[in-house]
Design a protein around this motif. Structure first.
Motif, mmCIF file in Angstrom:
data_model
loop_
_atom_site.group_PDB
_atom_site.id
_atom_site.type_symbol
_atom_site.label_atom_id
_atom_site.label_comp_id
_atom_site.label_asym_id
_atom_site.label_seq_id
_atom_site.Cartn_x
_atom_site.Cartn_y
_atom_site.Cartn_z
ATOM 1 N N TYR A 111 0.841 -1.197 0.000
ATOM 2 C CA TYR A 111 0.000 0.000 0.000
ATOM 3 C C TYR A 111 0.885 1.260 0.000
ATOM 4 O O TYR A 111 1.893 1.314 0.717
ATOM 5 C CB TYR A 111 -0.903 -0.044 1.245
ATOM 6 N N GLU A 154 1.686 -8.169 1.915
ATOM 7 C CA GLU A 154 0.223 -8.102 2.025
ATOM 8 C C GLU A 154 -0.363 -9.392 1.469
ATOM 9 O O GLU A 154 0.156 -9.936 0.492
ATOM 10 C CB GLU A 154 -0.308 -6.896 1.232
ATOM 11 N N ASP A 183 0.112 -7.508 6.238
ATOM 12 C CA ASP A 183 -1.077 -6.661 6.183
ATOM 13 C C ASP A 183 -2.196 -7.527 5.596
ATOM 14 O O ASP A 183 -2.170 -7.886 4.418
ATOM 15 C CB ASP A 183 -0.783 -5.427 5.306
ATOM 16 N N PHE A 186 -7.032 -6.811 3.036
ATOM 17 C CA PHE A 186 -7.897 -7.195 1.912
ATOM 18 C C PHE A 186 -8.492 -8.592 2.084
ATOM 19 O O PHE A 186 -9.517 -8.890 1.487
ATOM 20 C CB PHE A 186 -7.115 -7.133 0.583
ATOM 21 N N SER A 205 -6.144 -2.362 8.331
ATOM 22 C CA SER A 205 -6.844 -1.102 8.297
ATOM 23 C C SER A 205 -8.272 -1.473 8.680
ATOM 24 O O SER A 205 -9.015 -2.049 7.875
ATOM 25 C CB SER A 205 -6.792 -0.494 6.890
ATOM 26 N N THR A 207 -10.569 0.388 8.967
ATOM 27 C CA THR A 207 -11.381 1.248 8.118
ATOM 28 C C THR A 207 -12.072 0.423 7.019
ATOM 29 O O THR A 207 -13.087 0.844 6.478
ATOM 30 C CB THR A 207 -10.430 2.280 7.435
ATOM 31 N N THR A 217 -12.423 5.342 10.715
ATOM 32 C CA THR A 217 -11.007 5.184 10.386
ATOM 33 C C THR A 217 -10.395 4.532 11.617
ATOM 34 O O THR A 217 -10.499 5.080 12.723
ATOM 35 C CB THR A 217 -10.362 6.565 10.118
ATOM 36 N N LEU A 330 -12.466 1.326 0.159
ATOM 37 C CA LEU A 330 -13.009 0.027 -0.233
ATOM 38 C C LEU A 330 -13.652 -0.663 0.956
ATOM 39 O O LEU A 330 -13.555 -0.190 2.087
ATOM 40 C CB LEU A 330 -11.877 -0.862 -0.777
HETATM 41 C C1 LIG Z 1 -3.855 -2.602 2.461
HETATM 42 C C2 LIG Z 1 -3.959 -1.344 3.281
HETATM 43 N N1 LIG Z 1 -3.240 -1.248 4.406
HETATM 44 C C3 LIG Z 1 -3.293 -0.143 5.179
HETATM 45 C C4 LIG Z 1 -4.066 0.941 4.824
HETATM 46 C C5 LIG Z 1 -4.088 2.164 5.705
HETATM 47 O O1 LIG Z 1 -5.249 2.187 6.446
HETATM 48 P P1 LIG Z 1 -5.925 3.540 7.030
HETATM 49 O O2 LIG Z 1 -6.407 4.309 5.847
HETATM 50 O O3 LIG Z 1 -6.999 3.022 7.920
HETATM 51 O O4 LIG Z 1 -4.860 4.249 7.760
HETATM 52 C C6 LIG Z 1 -4.843 0.875 3.667
HETATM 53 C C7 LIG Z 1 -5.692 2.011 3.260
HETATM 54 O O5 LIG Z 1 -6.244 2.060 2.187
HETATM 55 C C8 LIG Z 1 -4.785 -0.304 2.863
HETATM 56 O O6 LIG Z 1 -5.486 -0.405 1.713
#
Ligand SMILES: Cc1ncc(COP(=O)(O)O)c(C=O)c1O
Length: 385
Positions: A111, A154, A183, A186, A205, A207, A217, A330
């Motif tokens: 990311y 990821e 990470d 997804f 995330s 979020t 968030t 997303l």
């Molecule tokens: C794969 C991934 N990791 C981390 C993040 C960062 O997250 P945040 O926007 O909640 O800080 C995102 C944000 O789009 C993401 O897509």
């Protein structure tokens, strides 16, 4: 925390419940307080002797803990901590492990925010980043230095939705003595739990799918107790704590993760099949069952990316969408689209776009829970114009 049945679908609903002592509320209250009161100085002494849980919300709060513990248990981790955003959680995980002079190996498909944190910020503290193309290599040894500390990847990448053989890469990194951070934003623990393959730290995330409603968030980091303890101190010291209300909303969203993911993944696989046969589409990016052989479910995620055959029609496509919104995030229950070249990958040069396949005609689709026929009709209408 109540002990619950072992099935993921049951756990996600019941796992996080932090009721007020002596009050039997069915849902967790919001502890909307910046500080906690004490009966007297004796209780203050007890807190600092390690007997109390909460003193100040920047250092800890029951709503933050509820979310962190729930994600830790769903990921099969010993402990967890929540943060004000996914980036806050990633920062805490990196700083808990790294020191000046350390070298980080990361997949080149990470990311953009993670890349910026490592490349622009942590580099100022003497931490070095090297991005590697996992698809074009089989060994990490050539890239490992005496100072290499951490390997970052990821589960499903953004925006081309690449899934590498994670069990292999984790084993390879662990054999070289590296700490592995994944990470899993997804994929979510509904599809795969990287800790079961040996990852040390998993980050989200919140979020995105953990929250699932595009209204918070948040971030969560899970792993072994000592590292999470250190990450918790870092989050407090850097002021990156999650607010009680955002933590509460994220925990509320988490309860429906399994049903949302089931529906969204099912819709996404049907939409991917539809797009593959569409004359206006040149290419579809959607993980194959072979790519995702190590997932605990026979599902490939809920994100689909595709390239228009005629990229000059890209503005018309977004303009023609009626209820699918153009929004550069997303994972909400509502289907949305984003355009990587003009948003997340804006900083890419023409050359980088060509090399990575992140071109003007590329659309990233986050598939929601709507009736799949409506999603198809909406896309078909926009593609046809
Ligand atoms: C794969 C991934 N990791 C981390 C993040 C960062 O997250 P945040 O926007 O909640 O800080 C995102 C944000 O789009 C993401 O897509």
């Amino acid at each position: 925390m109540i002990d619950v049945a072992e099935r993921f679908e049951t756990k996600t609903v019941h796992i996080g419940h932090a009721p007020l002592r002596g009050v039997q509320s069915k849902s967790t209250p919001i502890y909307q307080t910046s500080v906690f009161a004490f009966e007297g100085l004796e209780e203050v002494e007890q807190f600092y002797a390690g007997e109390g849980e909460y003193v100040y919300t920047r250092n800890g709060n029951p709503n933050q803990a509820e979310l962190a513990n729930a994600v830790a248990r769903l990921e099969g981790a010993e402990a967890g901590v929540s943060a004000a955003s996914g980036m806050g959680a990633i920062m805490a995980g990196l700083l808990a492990v790294l020191a000046p002079g350390d070298h980080v190996l990361a997949s080149h498909e990470i990311y953009g925010g993670t890349y910026a944190l490592l490349h622009n910020e942590l580099s100022r503290f003497g931490i070095e980043l090297e991005c590697i193309q996992l698809g074009q290599m089989t060994k990490l040894a050539d890239h490992v230095r005496p100072t290499t500390k951490l390997f970052f990847l990821e589960t499903i990448t953004n925006p081309l939705l690449t899934v590498v053989d994670m069990p292999y890469w984790i084993k390879e990194a662990k054999s070289l003595g590296l700490t592995v951070m994944v990470d899993n934003t997804f994929a979510t623990p509904y599809l795969v739990q990287p800790i079961s393959y040996g990852a040390d730290l998993v980050v989200h995330s919140g979020t995105k799918y953990i929250g699932g409603h595009s209204d918070v968030t948040a971030g969560v980091l899970v792993g072994a107790q000592p590292t999470i303890k250190r990450a918790t101190e870092i989050i407090a010291n850097y002021g990156a704590s999650l607010s009680p209300f955002e933590a509460w909303l994220t925990s509320r969203g988490l309860k429906t993760l399994a049903v949302r993911m089931e529906r969204q993944c099912e819709n996404a696989s049907k939409v991917a099949a539809f797009l593959r046969d569409h004359p206006a589409i040149e290419q579809v990016y959607y993980p194959s069952p072979t790519d995702t052989f190590f997932f605990s479910r026979k599902k490939q995620g809920a994100m689909v990316s595709f390239v228009l055959a005629d990229e000059s029609k890209i503005y018309d496509f977004y303009r023609a969408l009626h209820w699918i919104k153009l929004a550069p995030s997303l994972a909400g229950v509502e289907t949305s689209v984003s355009h990587p070249v003009t948003t997340s990958h804006r900083a890419f040069s023409e050359q980088q776009r060509k090399e990575t396949g992140i071109t003007m005609g590329l659309v990233r689709l986050s598939v929601g829970i709507e009736a799949v026929e409506d999603i198809r009709l909406e896309l078909d209408a926009a593609l046809g114009k």
